[in-house]
Scaffold this active site. Structure first.
Site, PDB file in Angstrom:
ATOM      1  N   ALA A 205       0.820  -1.211   0.000  1.00 40.91           N
ATOM      2  CA  ALA A 205       0.000   0.000   0.000  1.00 40.91           C
ATOM      3  C   ALA A 205       0.854   1.262   0.000  1.00 40.91           C
ATOM      4  O   ALA A 205       0.344   2.366   0.119  1.00 40.91           O
ATOM      5  CB  ALA A 205      -0.937  -0.012   1.201  1.00 40.91           C
TER       6      ALA A 205
ATOM      7  N   LYS B  73       4.678   2.041  -6.582  1.00 40.54           N
ATOM      8  CA  LYS B  73       6.086   1.665  -6.390  1.00 40.54           C
ATOM      9  C   LYS B  73       6.339   0.193  -6.689  1.00 40.54           C
ATOM     10  O   LYS B  73       7.298  -0.154  -7.382  1.00 40.54           O
ATOM     11  CB  LYS B  73       6.517   2.002  -4.959  1.00 40.54           C
ATOM     12  CG  LYS B  73       7.927   1.565  -4.641  1.00 40.54           C
ATOM     13  CD  LYS B  73       8.470   2.212  -3.401  1.00 40.54           C
ATOM     14  CE  LYS B  73       7.890   1.624  -2.138  1.00 40.54           C
ATOM     15  NZ  LYS B  73       8.614   2.104  -0.945  1.00 40.54           N
TER      16      LYS B  73
ATOM     17  N   GLY C  11      14.166  -0.151  12.210  1.00 41.50           N
ATOM     18  CA  GLY C  11      13.822  -0.674  13.530  1.00 41.50           C
ATOM     19  C   GLY C  11      14.953  -1.578  14.005  1.00 41.50           C
ATOM     20  O   GLY C  11      15.619  -2.224  13.205  1.00 41.50           O
TER      21      GLY C  11
ATOM     22  N   ASN D  76      15.719  -4.518  11.739  1.00 39.53           N
ATOM     23  CA  ASN D  76      14.533  -5.240  11.296  1.00 39.53           C
ATOM     24  C   ASN D  76      14.378  -5.084   9.786  1.00 39.53           C
ATOM     25  O   ASN D  76      14.296  -3.975   9.266  1.00 39.53           O
ATOM     26  CB  ASN D  76      13.308  -4.655  12.012  1.00 39.53           C
ATOM     27  CG  ASN D  76      12.023  -5.333  11.586  1.00 39.53           C
ATOM     28  OD1 ASN D  76      12.019  -6.506  11.228  1.00 39.53           O
ATOM     29  ND2 ASN D  76      10.929  -4.583  11.627  1.00 39.53           N
TER      30      ASN D  76
ATOM     31  N   ARG E  28       8.612   8.837  -3.437  1.00 41.26           N
ATOM     32  CA  ARG E  28      10.014   9.119  -3.786  1.00 41.26           C
ATOM     33  C   ARG E  28      10.412   8.500  -5.121  1.00 41.26           C
ATOM     34  O   ARG E  28      11.478   8.817  -5.657  1.00 41.26           O
ATOM     35  CB  ARG E  28      10.934   8.646  -2.657  1.00 41.26           C
ATOM     36  CG  ARG E  28      10.946   9.653  -1.502  1.00 41.26           C
ATOM     37  CD  ARG E  28      11.488   9.056  -0.245  1.00 41.26           C
ATOM     38  NE  ARG E  28      12.876   8.646  -0.404  1.00 41.26           N
ATOM     39  CZ  ARG E  28      13.520   7.875   0.476  1.00 41.26           C
ATOM     40  NH1 ARG E  28      12.889   7.435   1.548  1.00 41.26           N
ATOM     41  NH2 ARG E  28      14.772   7.549   0.266  1.00 41.26           N
TER      42      ARG E  28
ATOM     43  N   LYS F 182      11.539 -11.554 -35.838  1.00 39.62           N
ATOM     44  CA  LYS F 182      10.335 -11.385 -35.001  1.00 39.62           C
ATOM     45  C   LYS F 182       9.265 -12.373 -35.444  1.00 39.62           C
ATOM     46  O   LYS F 182       9.012 -12.491 -36.642  1.00 39.62           O
ATOM     47  CB  LYS F 182       9.798  -9.958 -35.140  1.00 39.62           C
ATOM     48  CG  LYS F 182       8.587  -9.697 -34.283  1.00 39.62           C
ATOM     49  CD  LYS F 182       7.580  -8.753 -34.914  1.00 39.62           C
ATOM     50  CE  LYS F 182       6.731  -9.445 -35.957  1.00 39.62           C
ATOM     51  NZ  LYS F 182       5.577  -8.649 -36.419  1.00 39.62           N
TER      52      LYS F 182
ATOM     53  N   TYR G   3       4.424  -5.728 -43.567  1.00 39.98           N
ATOM     54  CA  TYR G   3       3.451  -4.749 -43.065  1.00 39.98           C
ATOM     55  C   TYR G   3       3.174  -3.727 -44.147  1.00 39.98           C
ATOM     56  O   TYR G   3       4.091  -3.147 -44.733  1.00 39.98           O
ATOM     57  CB  TYR G   3       4.050  -4.077 -41.826  1.00 39.98           C
ATOM     58  CG  TYR G   3       3.152  -3.118 -41.108  1.00 39.98           C
ATOM     59  CD1 TYR G   3       1.875  -3.498 -40.705  1.00 39.98           C
ATOM     60  CD2 TYR G   3       3.581  -1.823 -40.800  1.00 39.98           C
ATOM     61  CE1 TYR G   3       1.052  -2.612 -40.020  1.00 39.98           C
ATOM     62  CE2 TYR G   3       2.772  -0.944 -40.116  1.00 39.98           C
ATOM     63  CZ  TYR G   3       1.496  -1.336 -39.728  1.00 39.98           C
ATOM     64  OH  TYR G   3       0.687  -0.467 -39.055  1.00 39.98           O
TER      65      TYR G   3
HETATM   66  C1  UD1 Z   1       9.554  -0.785   8.490  1.00 46.08           C
HETATM   67  C2  UD1 Z   1       9.668  -1.403   9.872  1.00 46.08           C
HETATM   68  C3  UD1 Z   1      11.091  -1.208  10.375  1.00 46.08           C
HETATM   69  C4  UD1 Z   1      12.070  -1.828   9.406  1.00 46.08           C
HETATM   70  C5  UD1 Z   1      11.868  -1.264   7.998  1.00 46.08           C
HETATM   71  C6  UD1 Z   1      12.689  -2.047   7.000  1.00 46.08           C
HETATM   72  C7  UD1 Z   1       7.503  -1.175  10.983  1.00 46.08           C
HETATM   73  C8  UD1 Z   1       6.721  -0.392  11.952  1.00 46.08           C
HETATM   74  N1  UD1 Z   1       8.737  -0.749  10.772  1.00 46.08           N
HETATM   75  O1  UD1 Z   1       9.777   0.610   8.648  1.00 46.08           O
HETATM   76  O2  UD1 Z   1      11.253  -1.816  11.643  1.00 46.08           O
HETATM   77  O3  UD1 Z   1      13.396  -1.605   9.841  1.00 46.08           O
HETATM   78  O4  UD1 Z   1      10.480  -1.392   7.597  1.00 46.08           O
HETATM   79  O5  UD1 Z   1      12.637  -1.416   5.753  1.00 46.08           O
HETATM   80  O6  UD1 Z   1       7.021  -2.164  10.460  1.00 46.08           O
HETATM   81  N2  UD1 Z   1       2.805  -0.185   4.511  1.00 46.08           N
HETATM   82  C9  UD1 Z   1       1.476  -0.272   4.191  1.00 46.08           C
HETATM   83  N3  UD1 Z   1       0.573   0.453   4.903  1.00 46.08           N
HETATM   84  C10 UD1 Z   1       0.935   1.250   5.940  1.00 46.08           C
HETATM   85  C11 UD1 Z   1       2.312   1.362   6.248  1.00 46.08           C
HETATM   86  C12 UD1 Z   1       3.209   0.615   5.523  1.00 46.08           C
HETATM   87  O7  UD1 Z   1       1.102  -1.015   3.268  1.00 46.08           O
HETATM   88  O8  UD1 Z   1       0.049   1.868   6.531  1.00 46.08           O
HETATM   89  C13 UD1 Z   1       3.771  -0.975   3.736  1.00 46.08           C
HETATM   90  C14 UD1 Z   1       4.646  -0.115   2.874  1.00 46.08           C
HETATM   91  O9  UD1 Z   1       4.102   0.021   1.584  1.00 46.08           O
HETATM   92  C15 UD1 Z   1       5.943  -0.894   2.835  1.00 46.08           C
HETATM   93  C16 UD1 Z   1       5.959  -1.586   4.184  1.00 46.08           C
HETATM   94  O10 UD1 Z   1       4.632  -1.621   4.645  1.00 46.08           O
HETATM   95  O11 UD1 Z   1       5.915  -1.887   1.839  1.00 46.08           O
HETATM   96  C17 UD1 Z   1       6.879  -0.904   5.186  1.00 46.08           C
HETATM   97  O12 UD1 Z   1       6.368   0.382   5.458  1.00 46.08           O
HETATM   98  P1  UD1 Z   1       7.314   1.622   5.662  1.00 46.08           P
HETATM   99  O13 UD1 Z   1       6.475   2.817   5.961  1.00 46.08           O
HETATM  100  O14 UD1 Z   1       8.260   1.730   4.521  1.00 46.08           O
HETATM  101  O15 UD1 Z   1       8.070   1.190   6.991  1.00 46.08           O
HETATM  102  P2  UD1 Z   1       9.442   1.718   7.524  1.00 46.08           P
HETATM  103  O16 UD1 Z   1       9.232   2.981   8.270  1.00 46.08           O
HETATM  104  O17 UD1 Z   1      10.453   1.678   6.478  1.00 46.08           O
END
Ligand code: UD1
Ligand code: CA
Length: 460
Positions: free
Chosen positions: A25, A37, A154, A183, A30, A347, A383
Site C-alpha cells: 500500500a 512503487k 527498527g 529489522n 520518492r 520477429k 506490413y
Molecule cells: C519498516 C519497519 C522497520 C524496518 C523497515 C525495513 C515497521 C513499523 N517498521 O519501517 O522496523 O526496519 O520497515 O525497511 O514495520 N505499509 C502499508 N501500509 C501502511 C504502512 C506501511 O502497506 O500503513 C507498507 C509499505 O508500503 C511498505 C511496508 O509496509 O511496503 C513498510 O512500510 P514503511 O512505511 O516503509 O516502513 P518503515 O518505516 O520503512
C-alpha cells in the site's frame, strides 16, 4: 483466549497451510512515478511479482496482497498471481495494513508470513526459514540483518537468544540505537495467534501508527516466544527511490549471473550481461559480452550468443549461433543448428533446422524451412501500414542478397531467388525467381560521356 482454547484452535488448523500477506500500500512518492512503487520492475518483473513468487515457492499456499486505494495495476498483478486483494484505505501503519487482510487472517493457516512488496530480493529459502521457526514453536519470527548504516531502521532487541522487542529508530533510546541488528520488516507469525496479537497493537508511538513490530512485545506479554533470524543486507534491501531500484537490479543481476554460470553456462564477461528473472540457459551455452535478455527467453544446450545481441520472447534451440549484434524479438524460434548472424532482426518467425540468416536481414511473421539460406540484406515486407502478412520460405530455398519478399508470399522448397529481387508472387518449388530490372550494358558509353565538352575537368 485460554491455553486450552489455543491448542484446540491450533489442532483445527491444517498441519501445513501457510498464508502470506504482502504489504503493497506504499505511496512510493520518492519514485516520482505515475506507477505504484511495487510495479516498478527488477530483472524484467514488477517487484510485487518477485515477492509473490518467492512466498509461493516457500510454501505459502494462500496469498493476500494489501494495496492502496486506486492501485488497480498492483491488484491485477496480484490476482493474476493467484493472490487475494485487500485495500487499505487509510495508511495507518504496518500492523494496520496487515489487518486489512482480516478475512484471510481469520482463515485456517498455521503460519502467517508478512512480506513487503518493495523488498523484492528475499528468497523463498529465507521465507521458508521464517516459516520453519514458527512451526518449531515461536509465535513470532522476525527477519534481521546487520546494517552497514542502521539509521532509520527498527532495531531487534535480543536477550538470551530470544527477541524481546523491535524498536523503531524514532522511538529508540541511545542504547537501542547502538544496536546494529536491524529489522528487515518481514516476519512469520503463528496462524492461531496472529489475529489476536495484531488486534492488541496500539498506536502510542512517535508516528501514531500501528506498528507490526510491536507484535513482539505483545506476544511476549502473553508468554509467547519470539525469535530473530538473520539474512544478508543485500537480500533484504528495500526500494524507496530509483537509486535503490538500480541497486536492487544490480544485486539481482549478480545473483542471476552466478546462478547461470553454476548451472553450466559460460559468461565471458558476466558483469556486462543482463538477464530477465525467467531466462533459461542450457548447458555449455556461451554468452559473449554485452548481451541483454528480455523476458521469456529459452536457450538450448551449446548455443552461442555473440556479443551485443538483444533477445526477448525468443526460443533458441541447441547449437544455434546468434549475433554479434542480433535482435531476437518475441515469437522468434531458432531451430537446432540454425544461424542468425550480425545485424539480423527476427520477429515472430520460425527458423528451421540448419537454416541460415547470416547478415543484415529483417525476418518477421515468417516460416523459414530447414537448411534455407537467406542472403544478406533480405527483408520480409510484412506490413503494408494496416495488416501484417506472412512469408513462407521452403526447405533448402536460397534467397539471393538484398531481396524484398513482399508478404503474403511463399518461396517454394528448393527455389532460388535472384539477388536484388522484389518478390511479389509465389515461387514454385525448385524454380528461379528474378524480380528486378534487367541490366543494360552500353559499351564505351562512359568514355563518350567524359569526352563531352561540358563534362571536361576544369583546370583550377
Ligand atoms: C519498516 C519497519 C522497520 C524496518 C523497515 C525495513 C515497521 C513499523 N517498521 O519501517 O522496523 O526496519 O520497515 O525497511 O514495520 N505499509 C502499508 N501500509 C501502511 C504502512 C506501511 O502497506 O500503513 C507498507 C509499505 O508500503 C511498505 C511496508 O509496509 O511496503 C513498510 O512500510 P514503511 O512505511 O516503509 O516502513 P518503515 O518505516 O520503512
Ligand atoms: Ca520502508
Amino acid at each position: 483466549m485460554t491455553d486450552q482454547a489455543h491448542s484446540r484452535n491450533s489442532q483445527t488448523r491444517e498441519a501445513s497451510t501457510c498464508l502470506a500477506i504482502v504489504l503493497a500500500a506504499g505511496e512510493g512518492t520518492r519514485m516520482k512515478s505515475a506507477m505504484a512503487k511495487v510495479m516498478h520492475e527488477v530483472a524484467g518483473r514488477p517487484m510485487l511479482g518477485h515477492v509473490l513468487a518467492a512466498v509461493a515457492a516457500s510454501g505459502a499456499g494462500r496469498r493476500a496482497v494489501v494495496v492502496g486505494p486506486g492501485h488497480e495495476d498492483s491488484a491485477a498483478l496480484a490476482r493474476a498471481a493467484g493472490a487475494e486483494v485487500f485495500v487499505q484505505t487509510e495508511r495507518r501503519g504496518t500492523a494496520h495494513a496487515v489487518l486489512a487482510a482480516r478475512p484471510a487472517l481469520a482463515s485456517e493457516a498455521d503460519v502467517v508470513v508478512v512480506a513487503f512488496g518493495d523488498t523484492p530480493l528475499v528468497t523463498a529459502a529465507t521465507f521458508a526459514r521464517l516459516i520453519d521457526a514458527v512451526r518449531g514453536g515461536a509465535a513470532v519470527a522476525a527477519l534481521g540483518f546487520h546494517a552497514a548504516d542502521p539509521t532509520g531502521y527498527g532495531r531487534l532487541v535480543e536477550r538470551d537468544g530470544e527477541l524481546v522487542a523491535i524498536r523503531e529508530h524514532k522511538d529508540a533510546n541511545e542504547a537501542e540505537r547502538q544496536i546494529r541488528l536491524c529489522n528487515a520488516g518481514l516476519m512469520a507469525l503463528s496462524g492461531a495467534e496472529a489475529l489476536p496479537l495484531l488486534e492488541s497493537i496500539g498506536s502510542a508511538n512517535a508516528q501514531n501508527e500501528f506498528y507490526l513490530t510491536d507484535v513482539v512485545e505483545v506476544a511476549r506479554a502473553r508468554g509467547l516466544k519470539a525469535l530473530a533470524l538473520v539474512a544478508d543486507e543485500a537480500e533484504v534491501q528495500g526500494v524507496n527511490d530509483r537509486v535503490q531500484l538500480a541497486r536492487a537490479e544490480a544485486t539481482l543481476q549478480e545473483r542471476l549471473r552466478i546462478a547461470h554460470m553454476r548451472a553450466g553456462a559460460t559468461l565471458v564477461a558476466p558483469e556486462t550481461v543482463f538477464f530477465s528473472h525467467d531466462t533459461v540457459l542450457g548447458r555449455d551455452v556461451v554468452v559473449e559480452p554485452h548481451v541483454v535478455f528480455g523476458p521469456a527467453v529459452v536457450v538450448g544446450d551449446g548455443a552461442v550468443i555473440h556479443a551485443f545481441s538483444h533477445l526477448a520472447g525468443a526460443t533458441v534451440e541447441s547449437g544455434v549461433t546468434v549475433g554479434p549484434y542480433a535482435r531476437l524479438r518475441p515469437g522468434a524460434v531458432l531451430r537446432a543448428g540454425s544461424k542468425v548472424g550480425n545485424f539480423v532482426e527476427v520477429k515472430n518467425a520460425d527458423v528451421g533446422e540448419g537454416a541460415k540468416l547470416p547478415h543484415l536481414s529483417y525476418v518477421g511473421d515468417a516460416l523459414v524451412g530447414a537448411r534455407a539460406n537467406v542472403g544478406a540484406g533480405t527483408i520480409t515486407c510484412n506490413y503494408d501500414g494496416f495488416n501484417k502478412s506472412r512469408t513462407v520460405i521452403g526447405e533448402g530455398a536460397f534467397v539471393g542478397s538484398n531481396s524484398s519478399l513482399v508478404a503474403p508470399v511463399t518461396i517454394g522448397a528448393g527455389a532460388i531467388v535472384g539477388s536484388g529481387s522484389v518478390v511479389t508472387d509465389d515461387v514454385p518449388p525448385d524454380a528461379l525467381a528474378l524480380g528486378r530490372g534487367r541490366q543494360v550494358v552500353k559499351p564505351d558509353w562512359a568514355t563518350a560521356f567524359r569526352a563531352r565538352p561540358e563534362n571536361r575537368k576544369k583546370k583550377s
